[in-house]
Design a protein around this motif. Structure first.
Motif, short mmCIF file in Angstrom:
data_model
loop_
_atom_site.label_atom_id
_atom_site.label_comp_id
_atom_site.label_asym_id
_atom_site.label_seq_id
_atom_site.Cartn_x
_atom_site.Cartn_y
_atom_site.Cartn_z
N ILE A 1 0.79 -1.23 0.00
CA ILE A 1 0.00 0.00 0.00
C ILE A 1 0.83 1.28 0.00
CG2 ILE A 1 -0.21 0.14 2.54
CD1 ILE A 1 -3.19 0.92 2.04
N LYS A 2 1.99 1.26 0.62
CA LYS A 2 2.80 2.47 0.74
C LYS A 2 3.15 3.03 -0.64
CE LYS A 2 5.56 5.36 3.07
NZ LYS A 2 5.06 6.41 3.95
N GLY A 3 2.80 4.31 -0.88
CA GLY A 3 3.06 4.95 -2.16
C GLY A 3 2.05 4.63 -3.24
N LYS A 4 1.05 3.79 -2.90
CA LYS A 4 0.06 3.36 -3.90
C LYS A 4 -1.37 3.73 -3.50
CE LYS A 4 3.07 -0.66 -4.53
NZ LYS A 4 3.21 -2.12 -4.33
N LEU A 5 -1.52 4.44 -2.41
CA LEU A 5 -2.85 4.68 -1.84
C LEU A 5 -3.77 5.40 -2.82
CD1 LEU A 5 -4.70 4.41 0.61
CD2 LEU A 5 -3.79 6.59 1.45
N ALA A 6 -3.26 6.45 -3.46
CA ALA A 6 -4.10 7.22 -4.39
C ALA A 6 -4.62 6.34 -5.52
CB ALA A 6 -3.31 8.41 -4.93
N GLU A 7 -3.76 5.49 -6.03
CA GLU A 7 -4.16 4.59 -7.11
C GLU A 7 -5.17 3.55 -6.62
OE1 GLU A 7 -2.14 1.16 -10.00
OE2 GLU A 7 -0.87 2.49 -8.81
N ILE A 8 -4.91 3.00 -5.44
CA ILE A 8 -5.80 1.97 -4.88
C ILE A 8 -7.21 2.52 -4.68
CG2 ILE A 8 -6.28 0.68 -2.75
CD1 ILE A 8 -3.22 0.23 -2.56
N ASP A 9 -7.29 3.76 -4.19
CA ASP A 9 -8.59 4.35 -3.87
C ASP A 9 -9.18 5.20 -4.99
OD1 ASP A 9 -8.78 3.14 -1.42
OD2 ASP A 9 -8.05 4.84 -0.27
N SER A 10 -8.58 5.14 -6.17
CA SER A 10 -9.08 5.93 -7.29
C SER A 10 -10.41 5.37 -7.78
CB SER A 10 -8.07 5.95 -8.43
OG SER A 10 -7.95 4.65 -9.00
#
Length: 529
Positions: free
Chosen positions: A122-131
């Motif tokens: 998840i670290k560094g990927k949160l914006a993409e995950i929750d897009s």
């Protein structure tokens, strides 16, 4: 791993042999796990299982050691099919809004677990995950973009993987159909259903066309109740309510058949029925042998608590004690008898541990009601025994001479000071800040049902305001999970340095189900204190 990815062109037999060689280096390569489907999805699906097997370990010896691995189940469609007329039969207090419970509440639980247990996901990927484009695929079991964490382990995926074995699939379909009263035709159709789809049906009770063929098992989100890790053993539950029989069956099959647990199959403990149990009078609780994981706490390496409650009977506790002593799992077991009421369905609904020297508890459980001998009513009416709470400790060395504690708070102090060797005085944080009527109101919404993600860092519902005040008064920081996740993503906060913190989780819908984050977790690996 590298060999298999480079060898996708090999025959299925060759890949099967190589998978077994890597997953079970000390095993006979003709072991029964010839069920794996070696299609083009083999690399993504079964290498995940191989990696899990190679690094898998079961060990929990306290309630508060740093959490490393746990079993969870994300809210499935069955929660959205609970109807008012059956809600209490299915052990829900109310119907819930599925979309809110997923997006607005449980997703934050998954995100927080990832930052603490599997940050690379998840670290560094949160914006993409929750897009919006991602469409929550990260949180959807069996979806190709699901997180597939080896630390935050989804039960539905374990079930899907296990059902790839045709022999196991036939046996489990037959067992489920027997307890659910399905027709033989339905049994044959289910046997021929693909594994992922079948896993969803077993859990939700619903076919792919949205037809319900049996009741959902909405309580599977409360994974704590299906079993408890006690050192390097797993004690399976023996449910008190019919609504939990199917989930118990599914978990029994997973623990005994999924390759993830292959090295621990001799450490899976099942509560037996007493001899001639079928001659007992009916299904009366006084004669039943039941035990649920919410009534079992691993408080120190040689000490387990077992609650006798609405869900765990005295006979269940008795059989568990004998089993744990006979198998040399622990040296002492303390039975805490709490009022047999829906309010206090499990031990972990009335107290949980926060730190080595800190506990959160409902005061009426910490201290049984005291009766004034000068009140005439005590000569006119016997005290209500069901309202009393007792704590009785049995040791393997001398089980015939148990130790009685004056009250539960004395037991908790003994655990902190003697079992865990706390160098600080024991602190008790009371539900609702020990103020009527907030104490019982907030206990009902799980103020005492907290999950320790590491010592002193616990997850609880955001709705229990008076309990939050009590935590602040005890010196704890209080943070909203949404703010904490942003700080973890930005690097402002580090999971290694955060201490003495109550993390507030959204709860408008989850709390309707009557279970907190202690209930929604089955730890299988914690660090030693």
């Amino acid at each position: 791993m590298v060999f298999l990815m480079a060898s996708k062109h090999l025959t299925s037999d060759t890949r099967l042999t190589e998978y077994k060689r890597m997953s079970y280096p000390n095993s006979n390569l003709s072991s029964p796990f010839s069920y794996l489907i070696f299609s083009d999805s083999f690399v993504t699906t079964n290498l995940f299982m191989s990696e899990q097997n190679l690094n898998f370990k079961v060990n929990v010896n306290t309630e508060i050691g740093r959490l490393r691995k746990l079993l969870i189940h994300s809210p499935d469609s069955g929660l959205g099919k609970v109807v008012p007329s059956k809600a209490q039969d299915w052990l829900f207090e109310d119907i819930v809004h599925l979309d809110t419970i997923r997006k607005g509440e449980y997703d934050y639980y998954i995100k927080l677990l990832m930052y603490f247990l599997d940050p690379n996901k998840i670290k560094g990927k949160l914006a993409e995950i929750d897009s919006e484009e991602a469409n929550r695929n990260f949180y959807k079991p069996n979806h190709p973009e699901f997180h597939n964490s080896t630390a935050v382990i989804e039960i539905q995926n374990l079930l899907s993987e296990m059902l790839e074995d045709e022999s196991i699939r036939k046996k489990l379909v037959a067992a489920v159909c027997a307890i659910e009263g399905c027709t033989y035709k339905v049994q044959i159709e289910l046997t021929q259903t693909p594994a992922k789809e079948l896993a969803e049906i077993f859990i939700s009770g619903t076919l792919a066309n949205d037809t319900m063929i049996f009741a959902p098992i909405p309580n599977l989100i409360f994974t704590r109740d299906v079993g408890t890790t006690i050192n390097n053993h797993i004690l399976l539950n023996k449910p008190a309510k019919k609504a939990r029989v199917r989930e118990t069956l599914l978990m029994r099959y997973i623990f005994f058949n999924h390759p993830l647990f292959e090295g621990y199959r001799n450490n899976i403990l099942e509560i037996p029925d007493v001899t001639m149990h079928f001659l007992r009078p009916g299904d009366e609780p006084a004669f039943s042998t039941t035990l649920e994981g919410g009534d079992v706490m691993m408080v120190s390496p040689n000490h387990v608590l077992i609650g006798c409650s609405e869900r765990t009977s005295e006979h269940g506790a008795n059989e568990a004690i004998k089993l744990l002593f006979d198998q040399n799992v622990v040296e002492k077991v303390t039975v805490v008898k709490i009022p047999n009421k829906r309010d206090y369905m499990h031990l972990d609904t009335v107290f949980t541990q926060v730190k080595r020297n800190t506990w959160v508890i409902l005061n009426s459980i910490a201290h049984s009601p005291k009766y004034n001998p000068y009140e005439p009513i005590n000569f006119l009416k016997e005290p209500e025994k069901l309202e009393a709470t007792t704590a009785i400790q049995f040791t393997k060395a001398n089980p015939q001479e148990p130790k009685h504690f004056e009250h539960v708070e004395a037991l908790l102090n003994d655990i902190s000071q003697n079992d865990l060797k706390s160098t600080e005085p024991t602190k008790i944080i009371y539900s609702g800040n020990n103020t009527f009527p907030y104490d019982s109101r907030e206990q009902w919404t799980d103020s005492c049902n907290l999950l320790a993600i590491k010592e002193g860092v616990v997850l609880g519902y955001d709705r229990n305001d008076k309990t939050v005040e009590a935590f602040k008064a005890a010196g704890f920081d209080v943070v909203d999970v949404k703010d904490l996740i942003q700080d973890l993503e930005s690097g402002k906060v580090n999971t290694e340095t955060i201490t003495d913190t109550l993390i507030l989780m959204p709860s408008a819908e989850l709390s309707r189900a009557r279970g907190g984050f202690h209930c929604m977790s089955l730890p299988i690996l914690r660090d030693n204190l």
